[in-house]
Design a protein around this motif. Structure first.
Motif, mmCIF file in Angstrom:
data_model
loop_
_atom_site.group_PDB
_atom_site.id
_atom_site.type_symbol
_atom_site.label_atom_id
_atom_site.label_comp_id
_atom_site.label_asym_id
_atom_site.label_seq_id
_atom_site.Cartn_x
_atom_site.Cartn_y
_atom_site.Cartn_z
ATOM 1 N N TYR A 10 0.942 -1.446 0.155
ATOM 2 C CA TYR A 10 -0.039 -0.339 -0.194
ATOM 3 C C TYR A 10 0.417 1.308 0.064
ATOM 4 C CZ TYR A 10 -3.097 3.513 1.320
ATOM 5 O OH TYR A 10 -4.269 4.117 1.599
ATOM 6 N N PRO A 11 1.078 2.297 -0.658
ATOM 7 C CA PRO A 11 2.412 3.034 -1.495
ATOM 8 C C PRO A 11 1.296 4.087 -0.485
ATOM 9 C CG PRO A 11 1.054 2.074 -3.926
ATOM 10 C CD PRO A 11 0.743 1.414 -1.930
ATOM 11 N N GLY A 12 0.418 4.299 -0.109
ATOM 12 C CA GLY A 12 -0.374 5.766 -0.434
ATOM 13 C C GLY A 12 0.161 7.414 -1.199
ATOM 14 N N CYS A 13 -0.987 8.488 -0.219
ATOM 15 C CA CYS A 13 -1.282 8.601 -1.166
ATOM 16 C C CYS A 13 -0.164 10.246 -1.465
ATOM 17 C CB CYS A 13 -1.964 10.381 -1.385
ATOM 18 S SG CYS A 13 -3.559 9.747 -1.305
ATOM 19 N N SER A 14 1.385 10.133 -0.499
ATOM 20 C CA SER A 14 2.764 10.887 -0.182
ATOM 21 C C SER A 14 3.953 9.861 -1.197
ATOM 22 C CB SER A 14 2.960 11.186 1.021
ATOM 23 O OG SER A 14 2.035 11.506 1.902
ATOM 24 N N LEU A 15 3.427 8.854 -1.452
ATOM 25 C CA LEU A 15 4.494 8.309 -2.136
ATOM 26 C C LEU A 15 4.230 8.781 -3.559
ATOM 27 C CD1 LEU A 15 5.067 7.109 0.793
ATOM 28 C CD2 LEU A 15 6.281 5.076 -0.298
ATOM 29 N N GLN A 16 3.530 8.437 -4.031
ATOM 30 C CA GLN A 16 3.080 9.258 -5.230
ATOM 31 C C GLN A 16 3.762 10.589 -5.653
ATOM 32 O OE1 GLN A 16 1.153 6.955 -7.576
ATOM 33 N NE2 GLN A 16 2.203 5.679 -5.952
ATOM 34 N N SER A 17 4.048 11.107 -4.786
ATOM 35 C CA SER A 17 4.381 13.087 -5.448
ATOM 36 C C SER A 17 5.544 13.145 -4.402
ATOM 37 C CB SER A 17 2.562 13.651 -4.683
ATOM 38 O OG SER A 17 2.399 13.411 -3.595
ATOM 39 N N THR A 18 4.725 13.673 -2.745
ATOM 40 C CA THR A 18 5.996 14.696 -2.514
ATOM 41 C C THR A 18 7.033 13.769 -1.763
ATOM 42 O OG1 THR A 18 4.449 14.190 -0.728
ATOM 43 C CG2 THR A 18 4.491 16.219 -1.018
ATOM 44 N N GLY A 19 6.333 12.004 -1.968
ATOM 45 C CA GLY A 19 7.468 11.188 -0.799
ATOM 46 C C GLY A 19 7.962 10.059 -2.705
#
Lengths: 325, 194
Positions: A10-19
Protein backbone atom coordinates in the motif's frame (compact mmCIF):
# COMPACT_ATOMS: atom_id res chain seq x y z
CA UNK A 1 7.42 -13.47 7.05
CA UNK A 2 5.23 -14.64 4.22
CA UNK A 3 6.50 -17.87 2.74
CA UNK A 4 8.00 -16.52 -0.43
CA UNK A 5 8.80 -12.95 0.60
CA UNK A 6 5.64 -11.63 -1.05
CA UNK A 7 3.64 -8.80 0.49
CA UNK A 8 0.64 -6.66 -0.32
CA UNK A 9 1.91 -3.14 -0.98
CA UNK A 10 0.00 0.00 0.00
CA UNK A 11 2.08 2.98 -1.18
CA UNK A 12 -0.31 5.77 -0.11
CA UNK A 13 -0.76 9.19 -1.70
CA UNK A 14 2.46 10.80 -0.46
CA UNK A 15 4.61 8.20 -2.17
CA UNK A 16 3.06 9.22 -5.48
CA UNK A 17 3.99 12.88 -5.01
CA UNK A 18 5.93 14.56 -2.19
CA UNK A 19 7.60 11.29 -1.16
CA UNK A 20 8.26 9.93 -4.64
CA UNK A 21 11.90 9.17 -3.81
CA UNK A 22 10.69 6.84 -1.06
CA UNK A 23 8.56 4.83 -3.49
CA UNK A 24 11.39 4.64 -6.05
CA UNK A 25 13.98 3.52 -3.51
CA UNK A 26 11.59 1.11 -1.77
CA UNK A 27 10.84 -0.71 -5.02
CA UNK A 28 14.49 -0.82 -6.04
CA UNK A 29 15.68 -2.12 -2.67
CA UNK A 30 12.85 -4.69 -2.50
CA UNK A 31 13.88 -5.97 -5.91
CA UNK A 32 17.49 -6.22 -4.74
CA UNK A 33 16.39 -8.24 -1.69
CA UNK A 34 14.05 -10.48 -3.73
CA UNK A 35 10.95 -9.19 -1.98
CA UNK A 36 7.78 -9.04 -4.07
CA UNK A 37 5.48 -6.09 -3.40
CA UNK A 38 2.05 -6.54 -4.97
CA UNK A 39 0.36 -3.16 -5.06
CA UNK A 40 -3.32 -3.10 -4.04
CA UNK A 41 -5.40 -2.59 -7.16
CA UNK A 42 -7.16 0.83 -7.14
CA UNK A 43 -6.31 1.67 -3.51
CA UNK A 44 -7.62 4.94 -2.09
CA UNK A 45 -6.31 7.55 0.37
CA UNK A 46 -6.12 6.48 4.05
CA UNK A 47 -7.66 9.77 5.17
CA UNK A 48 -4.48 10.85 7.00
CA UNK A 49 -5.34 12.61 10.25
CA UNK A 50 -8.03 14.71 8.59
CA UNK A 51 -10.92 12.35 8.01
CA UNK A 52 -10.89 11.06 11.60
CA UNK A 53 -11.23 14.67 12.77
CA UNK A 54 -14.54 15.14 11.03
CA UNK A 55 -16.47 11.90 10.82
CA UNK A 56 -15.16 8.66 12.30
CA UNK A 57 -17.30 5.99 10.63
CA UNK A 58 -16.70 7.16 7.04
CA UNK A 59 -13.01 7.46 8.01
CA UNK A 60 -12.84 3.83 9.15
CA UNK A 61 -14.82 2.79 6.06
CA UNK A 62 -12.45 4.67 3.76
CA UNK A 63 -9.51 2.72 5.23
CA UNK A 64 -11.46 -0.54 5.28
CA UNK A 65 -12.01 -0.41 1.52
CA UNK A 66 -8.23 -0.72 1.18
CA UNK A 67 -8.14 -3.64 3.60
CA UNK A 68 -10.95 -5.41 1.73
CA UNK A 69 -9.11 -4.94 -1.58
CA UNK A 70 -5.82 -5.99 0.06
CA UNK A 71 -7.35 -9.27 1.20
CA UNK A 72 -8.01 -10.07 -2.47
CA UNK A 73 -4.44 -9.22 -3.52
CA UNK A 74 -1.72 -11.82 -3.97
CA UNK A 75 0.69 -11.77 -1.04
CA UNK A 76 -2.03 -11.49 1.61
CA UNK A 77 -2.19 -11.81 4.63
CA UNK A 78 0.64 -9.30 5.14
CA UNK A 79 0.14 -5.68 4.12
CA UNK A 80 3.13 -3.38 4.09
CA UNK A 81 2.93 0.42 4.22
CA UNK A 82 6.03 2.64 3.99
CA UNK A 83 4.20 5.76 5.23
CA UNK A 84 3.79 5.98 9.01
CA UNK A 85 0.37 7.67 8.82
CA UNK A 86 -0.98 5.09 6.35
CA UNK A 87 0.50 2.36 8.54
CA UNK A 88 -1.27 3.74 11.62
CA UNK A 89 -4.64 4.11 9.90
CA UNK A 90 -4.56 0.66 8.31
CA UNK A 91 -3.38 -0.96 11.54
CA UNK A 92 -5.85 0.91 13.73
CA UNK A 93 -8.84 0.15 11.51
CA UNK A 94 -7.80 -3.48 11.25
CA UNK A 95 -7.43 -3.79 15.05
CA UNK A 96 -10.53 -1.80 15.96
CA UNK A 97 -12.79 -3.70 13.53
CA UNK A 98 -11.63 -6.88 15.24
CA UNK A 99 -11.70 -5.62 18.83
CA UNK A 100 -14.84 -3.46 18.76
CA UNK A 101 -17.51 -5.67 17.21
CA UNK A 102 -20.20 -3.00 16.77
CA UNK A 103 -17.76 -0.79 14.92
CA UNK A 104 -16.69 -3.73 12.75
CA UNK A 105 -20.31 -4.49 11.90
CA UNK A 106 -21.07 -0.87 11.01
CA UNK A 107 -18.00 -0.59 8.79
CA UNK A 108 -18.99 -3.80 7.02
CA UNK A 109 -22.51 -2.46 6.54
CA UNK A 110 -20.92 0.53 4.76
CA UNK A 111 -18.56 -1.69 2.75
CA UNK A 112 -21.51 -3.80 1.62
CA UNK A 113 -22.89 -0.75 -0.19
CA UNK A 114 -19.83 -1.11 -2.43
CA UNK A 115 -20.07 -4.89 -2.65
CA UNK A 116 -17.12 -5.43 -0.30
CA UNK A 117 -16.56 -7.16 3.04
CA UNK A 118 -13.59 -7.32 5.39
CA UNK A 119 -13.00 -9.50 8.41
CA UNK A 120 -11.23 -7.28 10.96
CA UNK A 121 -7.89 -8.73 12.04
CA UNK A 122 -7.62 -11.20 9.15
CA UNK A 123 -4.67 -9.31 7.65
CA UNK A 124 -1.48 -8.27 9.39
CA UNK A 125 -0.53 -4.64 8.78
CA UNK A 126 3.17 -3.85 8.98
CA UNK A 127 5.51 -0.97 8.41
CA UNK A 128 8.21 -1.37 5.77
CA UNK A 129 11.02 -0.94 8.31
CA UNK A 130 9.58 -3.79 10.40
CA UNK A 131 9.66 -6.09 7.36
CA UNK A 132 13.24 -5.12 6.62
CA UNK A 133 14.65 -5.67 10.11
CA UNK A 134 12.45 -8.61 11.20
CA UNK A 135 11.83 -10.61 8.04
CA UNK A 136 14.94 -9.90 5.99
CA UNK A 137 17.09 -9.39 9.08
CA UNK A 138 20.33 -7.58 9.80
CA UNK A 139 22.54 -10.50 8.77
CA UNK A 140 21.03 -10.88 5.32
CA UNK A 141 21.18 -7.11 4.84
CA UNK A 142 24.79 -6.96 6.01
CA UNK A 143 25.65 -9.65 3.46
CA UNK A 144 24.41 -7.37 0.67
CA UNK A 145 26.51 -4.36 1.70
CA UNK A 146 29.17 -3.74 -0.92
CA UNK A 147 29.76 -0.03 -0.34
CA UNK A 148 29.51 0.57 3.43
CA UNK A 149 28.47 4.06 4.49
CA UNK A 150 31.81 4.49 6.27
CA UNK A 151 32.22 7.94 7.78
CA UNK A 152 28.64 9.08 7.31
CA UNK A 153 27.12 10.35 10.56
CA UNK A 154 23.37 9.80 10.57
CA UNK A 155 20.64 10.80 13.01
CA UNK A 156 17.94 8.10 12.89
CA UNK A 157 14.57 9.85 13.03
CA UNK A 158 11.57 7.62 13.76
CA UNK A 159 8.84 10.22 14.27
CA UNK A 160 5.65 9.25 16.07
CA UNK A 161 3.50 6.72 14.38
CA UNK A 162 5.91 3.86 13.76
CA UNK A 163 6.22 3.37 17.53
CA UNK A 164 3.01 4.88 18.92
CA UNK A 165 0.52 3.73 19.97
CA UNK A 166 2.10 0.40 20.87
CA UNK A 167 3.66 -1.45 17.95
CA UNK A 168 5.97 -3.77 19.90
CA UNK A 169 8.96 -1.43 19.74
CA UNK A 170 9.99 0.93 22.52
CA UNK A 171 7.49 3.79 22.28
CA UNK A 172 10.04 6.49 23.13
CA UNK A 173 13.52 5.22 22.39
CA UNK A 174 13.45 2.55 19.69
CA UNK A 175 16.74 1.35 18.25
CA UNK A 176 15.93 -0.79 15.20
CA UNK A 177 16.64 1.97 12.68
CA UNK A 178 19.89 2.68 14.56
CA UNK A 179 20.87 -0.98 14.23
CA UNK A 180 20.00 -0.99 10.53
CA UNK A 181 22.20 2.06 9.92
CA UNK A 182 25.07 0.44 11.83
CA UNK A 183 24.64 -2.65 9.66
CA UNK A 184 25.05 -0.43 6.59
CA UNK A 185 28.35 0.86 8.01
CA UNK A 186 27.15 4.33 9.00
CA UNK A 187 27.97 6.03 12.29
CA UNK A 188 24.81 6.57 14.35
CA UNK A 189 24.79 9.72 16.47
CA UNK A 190 22.92 10.10 19.75
CA UNK A 191 19.59 11.66 18.93
CA UNK A 192 17.32 12.18 21.94
CA UNK A 193 14.60 13.77 19.76
CA UNK A 194 14.32 10.66 17.61
CA UNK A 195 10.62 10.04 18.35
CA UNK A 196 9.44 13.62 18.72
CA UNK A 197 6.78 15.04 16.43
CA UNK A 198 7.69 16.73 13.12
CA UNK A 199 4.56 18.89 13.29
CA UNK A 200 2.46 16.84 10.88
CA UNK A 201 -0.13 18.98 9.11
CA UNK A 202 0.66 22.02 11.29
CA UNK A 203 2.97 23.43 8.58
CA UNK A 204 -0.23 24.30 6.72
CA UNK A 205 -2.45 25.27 9.63
CA UNK A 206 -0.23 26.83 12.25
CA UNK A 207 3.29 27.68 11.13
CA UNK A 208 4.31 28.89 14.58
CA UNK A 209 3.61 25.50 16.11
CA UNK A 210 5.14 23.51 13.26
CA UNK A 211 8.35 25.48 12.78
CA UNK A 212 9.25 25.23 16.47
CA UNK A 213 8.75 21.46 16.42
CA UNK A 214 10.89 21.16 13.29
CA UNK A 215 13.55 23.47 14.73
CA UNK A 216 13.98 21.31 17.84
CA UNK A 217 14.62 18.21 15.76
CA UNK A 218 17.03 19.91 13.36
CA UNK A 219 18.93 21.51 16.26
CA UNK A 220 19.24 18.21 18.05
CA UNK A 221 20.63 16.50 14.94
CA UNK A 222 23.00 19.42 14.30
CA UNK A 223 24.19 19.48 17.93
CA UNK A 224 25.26 15.86 17.64
CA UNK A 225 27.09 16.50 14.39
CA UNK A 226 24.86 14.52 12.03
CA UNK A 227 25.67 14.74 8.31
CA UNK A 228 22.15 13.58 7.49
CA UNK A 229 18.83 12.74 9.11
CA UNK A 230 17.42 9.40 8.03
CA UNK A 231 13.67 8.91 8.15
CA UNK A 232 10.95 6.38 7.37
CA UNK A 233 7.92 8.60 6.83
CA UNK A 234 7.15 10.87 3.86
CA UNK A 235 5.49 13.49 6.09
CA UNK A 236 8.54 13.68 8.40
CA UNK A 237 10.83 13.94 5.37
CA UNK A 238 8.70 16.68 3.83
CA UNK A 239 8.54 18.76 6.99
CA UNK A 240 12.23 18.50 7.90
CA UNK A 241 13.45 18.93 4.31
CA UNK A 242 11.08 21.31 2.53
CA UNK A 243 10.52 23.60 5.53
CA UNK A 244 14.15 23.76 6.63
CA UNK A 245 14.58 27.03 4.74
CA UNK A 246 11.48 28.56 6.35
CA UNK A 247 12.70 27.44 9.78
CA UNK A 248 16.09 29.06 9.12
CA UNK A 249 14.40 32.32 8.12
CA UNK A 250 12.05 32.25 11.11
CA UNK A 251 14.68 31.53 13.77
CA UNK A 252 17.70 33.05 12.06
CA UNK A 253 19.47 29.70 12.03
CA UNK A 254 21.57 28.07 9.33
CA UNK A 255 20.65 24.39 9.41
CA UNK A 256 21.71 22.57 6.30
CA UNK A 257 20.97 18.91 7.00
CA UNK A 258 19.75 16.66 4.19
CA UNK A 259 16.88 14.35 5.10
CA UNK A 260 16.95 10.93 3.42
CA UNK A 261 14.80 7.84 3.45
CA UNK A 262 16.32 4.72 5.01
CA UNK A 263 15.67 2.87 1.77
CA UNK A 264 17.88 5.35 -0.09
CA UNK A 265 20.76 4.66 2.30
CA UNK A 266 20.20 0.91 2.02
CA UNK A 267 20.43 1.21 -1.75
CA UNK A 268 23.64 3.22 -1.55
CA UNK A 269 25.23 0.61 0.72
CA UNK A 270 24.13 -2.10 -1.73
CA UNK A 271 26.04 -0.25 -4.45
CA UNK A 272 22.98 1.00 -6.34
CA UNK A 273 23.20 4.32 -8.16
CA UNK A 274 21.82 7.58 -6.74
CA UNK A 275 19.67 7.77 -9.86
CA UNK A 276 17.84 4.55 -9.10
CA UNK A 277 17.18 5.69 -5.54
CA UNK A 278 15.40 8.95 -6.25
CA UNK A 279 18.18 11.27 -5.08
CA UNK A 280 18.03 14.79 -6.46
CA UNK A 281 14.44 15.57 -5.47
CA UNK A 282 15.37 16.71 -1.95
CA UNK A 283 15.21 20.44 -1.18
CA UNK A 284 18.30 20.43 1.06
CA UNK A 285 20.89 18.89 -1.27
CA UNK A 286 22.10 15.44 -0.23
CA UNK A 287 25.31 15.93 -2.20
CA UNK A 288 27.65 17.20 0.56
CA UNK A 289 26.71 14.26 2.78
CA UNK A 290 27.01 11.75 -0.06
CA UNK A 291 30.45 13.04 -1.02
CA UNK A 292 31.63 11.95 2.45
CA UNK A 293 31.08 8.36 1.35
CA UNK A 294 32.47 8.93 -2.12
CA UNK A 295 29.13 9.09 -3.88
CA UNK A 296 28.00 11.69 -6.36
CA UNK A 297 24.72 12.79 -7.78
CA UNK A 298 24.19 12.58 -11.51
CA UNK A 299 25.56 15.78 -13.02
CA UNK A 300 22.96 18.44 -13.39
CA UNK A 301 22.27 19.21 -17.01
CA UNK A 302 24.20 22.24 -18.17
CA UNK A 303 21.78 25.12 -18.56
CA UNK A 304 22.30 27.45 -21.53
CA UNK A 305 23.80 30.71 -20.34
CA UNK A 306 21.53 33.69 -20.76
CA UNK A 307 24.34 36.11 -21.62
CA UNK A 308 27.31 35.40 -23.76
CA UNK A 309 30.80 36.55 -22.86
CA UNK A 310 30.83 39.10 -25.67
CA UNK A 311 28.00 41.10 -24.14
CA UNK A 312 28.70 44.41 -22.48
CA UNK A 313 29.23 44.27 -18.71
CA UNK A 314 26.38 45.17 -16.41
CA UNK A 315 26.51 48.74 -15.08
CA UNK A 316 28.18 48.95 -11.68
CA UNK A 317 26.16 50.48 -8.85
CA UNK A 318 27.34 53.81 -7.49
CA UNK A 319 29.80 53.77 -4.63
CA UNK A 320 30.89 50.24 -5.42
CA UNK A 321 34.55 51.21 -5.33
CA UNK A 322 35.12 52.10 -8.96
CA UNK A 323 36.74 55.52 -9.20
CA UNK A 324 34.78 57.98 -11.30
CA UNK A 325 36.59 60.83 -12.94
CA UNK B 1 -13.57 12.79 40.96
CA UNK B 2 -17.09 11.38 40.89
CA UNK B 3 -19.33 12.42 38.07
CA UNK B 4 -22.90 13.11 39.22
CA UNK B 5 -24.56 14.61 36.15
CA UNK B 6 -28.26 13.67 36.09
CA UNK B 7 -28.50 13.28 32.32
CA UNK B 8 -25.95 12.20 29.72
CA UNK B 9 -23.95 15.22 28.65
CA UNK B 10 -20.94 15.73 26.45
CA UNK B 11 -18.77 13.69 28.84
CA UNK B 12 -20.89 10.55 28.38
CA UNK B 13 -21.35 11.21 24.67
CA UNK B 14 -17.61 11.51 24.03
CA UNK B 15 -16.91 8.27 25.85
CA UNK B 16 -19.69 6.42 24.01
CA UNK B 17 -18.49 7.59 20.59
CA UNK B 18 -14.81 6.70 21.14
CA UNK B 19 -13.68 3.08 20.87
CA UNK B 20 -12.34 2.29 24.35
CA UNK B 21 -13.35 5.78 25.49
CA UNK B 22 -15.01 4.56 28.68
CA UNK B 23 -11.52 4.44 30.24
CA UNK B 24 -11.86 8.20 30.69
CA UNK B 25 -13.78 7.61 33.95
CA UNK B 26 -10.50 6.39 35.45
CA UNK B 27 -8.64 9.67 34.73
CA UNK B 28 -6.45 10.52 37.75
CA UNK B 29 -5.86 14.14 36.71
CA UNK B 30 -2.13 13.42 36.95
CA UNK B 31 -1.23 15.73 34.07
CA UNK B 32 1.13 13.35 32.28
CA UNK B 33 -0.79 14.07 29.05
CA UNK B 34 -0.29 17.83 29.20
CA UNK B 35 3.34 17.46 30.23
CA UNK B 36 4.02 15.17 27.29
CA UNK B 37 2.20 17.22 24.68
CA UNK B 38 4.48 18.90 22.09
CA UNK B 39 1.89 21.60 21.39
CA UNK B 40 0.59 21.92 24.95
CA UNK B 41 1.98 25.44 25.20
CA UNK B 42 -0.29 26.58 22.37
CA UNK B 43 -3.45 25.05 23.80
CA UNK B 44 -5.86 27.12 25.88
CA UNK B 45 -6.28 24.09 28.15
CA UNK B 46 -4.04 21.08 28.51
CA UNK B 47 -5.75 17.71 27.86
CA UNK B 48 -5.85 17.13 31.64
CA UNK B 49 -7.68 20.41 32.22
CA UNK B 50 -10.04 19.74 29.31
CA UNK B 51 -11.02 16.40 30.83
CA UNK B 52 -11.63 18.09 34.19
CA UNK B 53 -13.88 20.61 32.40
CA UNK B 54 -15.72 17.74 30.70
CA UNK B 55 -16.35 16.05 34.03
CA UNK B 56 -17.58 19.38 35.42
CA UNK B 57 -20.15 19.62 32.61
CA UNK B 58 -18.55 22.72 31.09
CA UNK B 59 -19.70 21.46 27.70
CA UNK B 60 -19.68 24.72 25.76
CA UNK B 61 -16.23 25.71 27.01
CA UNK B 62 -14.92 22.28 26.00
CA UNK B 63 -16.40 22.48 22.51
CA UNK B 64 -15.03 25.98 21.99
CA UNK B 65 -11.55 25.06 23.22
CA UNK B 66 -8.66 25.04 20.74
CA UNK B 67 -7.08 22.03 22.47
CA UNK B 68 -8.20 19.22 20.11
CA UNK B 69 -7.30 21.38 17.09
CA UNK B 70 -3.71 21.76 18.25
CA UNK B 71 -3.33 18.02 18.80
CA UNK B 72 -0.63 16.83 16.37
CA UNK B 73 -1.64 13.20 16.79
CA UNK B 74 1.74 12.04 18.10
CA UNK B 75 0.21 9.63 20.67
CA UNK B 76 2.75 10.53 23.40
CA UNK B 77 -0.12 11.15 25.85
CA UNK B 78 -1.82 7.89 24.91
CA UNK B 79 1.23 5.70 25.52
CA UNK B 80 2.25 7.54 28.69
CA UNK B 81 -1.20 7.67 30.33
CA UNK B 82 -1.03 5.48 33.47
CA UNK B 83 -4.72 4.66 33.01
CA UNK B 84 -4.41 3.69 29.33
CA UNK B 85 -6.97 6.28 28.26
CA UNK B 86 -7.04 6.65 24.44
CA UNK B 87 -6.49 10.41 24.69
CA UNK B 88 -5.62 11.00 21.03
CA UNK B 89 -8.80 9.21 19.94
CA UNK B 90 -10.82 11.28 22.42
CA UNK B 91 -9.37 14.42 20.82
CA UNK B 92 -10.64 13.23 17.43
CA UNK B 93 -14.10 12.65 18.88
CA UNK B 94 -14.06 16.10 20.49
CA UNK B 95 -13.28 17.66 17.11
CA UNK B 96 -16.24 15.83 15.56
CA UNK B 97 -18.53 16.99 18.37
CA UNK B 98 -17.33 20.59 18.05
CA UNK B 99 -18.03 20.54 14.31
CA UNK B 100 -21.45 18.93 14.83
CA UNK B 101 -22.33 21.59 17.41
CA UNK B 102 -21.00 24.38 15.20
CA UNK B 103 -18.78 25.52 18.05
CA UNK B 104 -15.34 24.65 16.81
CA UNK B 105 -12.50 27.00 17.54
CA UNK B 106 -12.30 29.98 15.25
CA UNK B 107 -8.92 28.90 13.91
CA UNK B 108 -9.09 27.46 10.44
CA UNK B 109 -8.19 23.89 11.37
CA UNK B 110 -11.61 22.38 10.74
CA UNK B 111 -11.65 23.97 7.32
CA UNK B 112 -8.32 22.35 6.43
CA UNK B 113 -9.67 18.92 7.36
CA UNK B 114 -12.81 19.62 5.36
CA UNK B 115 -10.87 20.63 2.24
CA UNK B 116 -8.68 17.54 2.52
CA UNK B 117 -11.73 15.30 2.78
CA UNK B 118 -13.40 17.11 -0.09
CA UNK B 119 -10.60 16.07 -2.43
CA UNK B 120 -10.58 12.51 -1.12
CA UNK B 121 -14.34 12.22 -1.64
CA UNK B 122 -14.02 13.61 -5.13
CA UNK B 123 -10.95 11.73 -6.38
CA UNK B 124 -10.26 8.92 -3.88
CA UNK B 125 -6.75 10.30 -3.38
CA UNK B 126 -5.40 13.30 -1.54
CA UNK B 127 -4.42 16.30 -3.65
CA UNK B 128 -1.73 18.29 -1.88
CA UNK B 129 -1.27 20.97 -4.50
CA UNK B 130 -4.97 21.85 -4.57
CA UNK B 131 -5.26 21.60 -0.82
CA UNK B 132 -2.28 23.81 -0.01
CA UNK B 133 -3.16 26.38 -2.64
CA UNK B 134 -6.82 26.64 -1.69
CA UNK B 135 -6.18 26.70 2.04
CA UNK B 136 -3.35 29.23 1.94
CA UNK B 137 -5.15 31.53 -0.48
CA UNK B 138 -8.26 31.51 1.70
CA UNK B 139 -6.61 31.92 5.07
CA UNK B 140 -3.16 33.42 4.51
CA UNK B 141 -3.19 35.20 1.14
CA UNK B 142 0.01 37.08 1.92
CA UNK B 143 1.86 33.98 3.04
CA UNK B 144 0.84 32.28 -0.19
CA UNK B 145 3.10 34.63 -2.10
CA UNK B 146 5.98 33.86 0.25
CA UNK B 147 5.34 30.11 0.08
CA UNK B 148 4.77 29.94 -3.65
CA UNK B 149 8.55 29.65 -4.19
CA UNK B 150 8.55 26.46 -2.17
CA UNK B 151 5.56 25.15 -4.11
CA UNK B 152 7.30 25.93 -7.38
CA UNK B 153 10.46 24.10 -6.27
CA UNK B 154 8.38 21.09 -5.27
CA UNK B 155 6.63 21.01 -8.65
CA UNK B 156 9.97 21.34 -10.44
CA UNK B 157 11.34 18.35 -8.51
CA UNK B 158 8.29 16.28 -9.43
CA UNK B 159 7.12 16.24 -5.81
CA UNK B 160 3.79 18.00 -6.35
CA UNK B 161 1.31 17.07 -9.04
CA UNK B 162 -0.65 20.04 -10.30
CA UNK B 163 -3.55 17.78 -11.34
CA UNK B 164 -5.16 15.25 -8.99
CA UNK B 165 -4.74 11.48 -9.25
CA UNK B 166 -8.01 9.59 -9.33
CA UNK B 167 -8.99 6.08 -8.44
CA UNK B 168 -10.94 4.10 -11.05
CA UNK B 169 -13.85 2.85 -9.00
CA UNK B 170 -15.09 6.14 -7.57
CA UNK B 171 -18.76 4.98 -7.62
CA UNK B 172 -17.85 2.16 -5.23
CA UNK B 173 -16.02 4.45 -2.81
CA UNK B 174 -18.83 7.00 -2.95
CA UNK B 175 -21.43 4.34 -2.16
CA UNK B 176 -19.38 3.15 0.83
CA UNK B 177 -18.85 6.64 2.21
CA UNK B 178 -22.49 7.65 1.74
CA UNK B 179 -23.68 4.56 3.58
CA UNK B 180 -21.15 5.21 6.38
CA UNK B 181 -22.41 8.78 6.70
CA UNK B 182 -26.00 7.58 6.82
CA UNK B 183 -25.18 5.17 9.66
CA UNK B 184 -23.11 7.79 11.47
CA UNK B 185 -26.02 10.24 11.39
CA UNK B 186 -28.16 7.86 13.41
CA UNK B 187 -28.13 8.19 17.22
CA UNK B 188 -25.28 6.37 18.96
CA UNK B 189 -26.57 2.94 20.03
CA UNK B 190 -26.84 2.22 23.73
CA UNK B 191 -23.51 0.98 24.99
CA UNK B 192 -21.54 3.07 22.51
CA UNK B 193 -19.70 2.15 19.34
CA UNK B 194 -17.71 -0.67 20.86
Amino acid sequence: MTENGTYVYYPGCSLQSTGRAYDTSTKRVAQHLNLTLNEIEDWNCCGATEYFSVNALPAYSLVARNLALAAETGGAPEVVAPCSACYLNLRKTNDYMHKFKKLGAQVNQALAAGGLHYEGGSLRVRHLLDIIVQDVGYDAIGAQVTRPLQGLRVAPYYGCLIVRPDTGYNTEYPTHLDALMTTLGATVVDFPMKTHCCGGHMTQISEEVAYELIRRILKNAADYGADAIVTLCPMCQLNLDAYQGQVNRTFNTDFNIPVMFFTQLMGLAFGLSTDELGFGSEMVPAMPALSRIGRELPEERERPKRRDKQALPMPTPRGSGRSES
Amino acid sequence: MVHTSPKPGLYEQIMAETPGGEALVTCLQCGTCGGSCPSGADMDSTPRRLFAMLMADMDDAVLESNTPWYCVSCYYCTVRCPQAIPITDLMYTLKQSAIAAGKFHKDAHANFSDSFIGYVEQFGRSFEFGLATRFQLTHHPLRTVRKSGLGFDMVRRGRLHTAPDRIRNMPQLTAILNEAKRIAAQPVPAGGVT
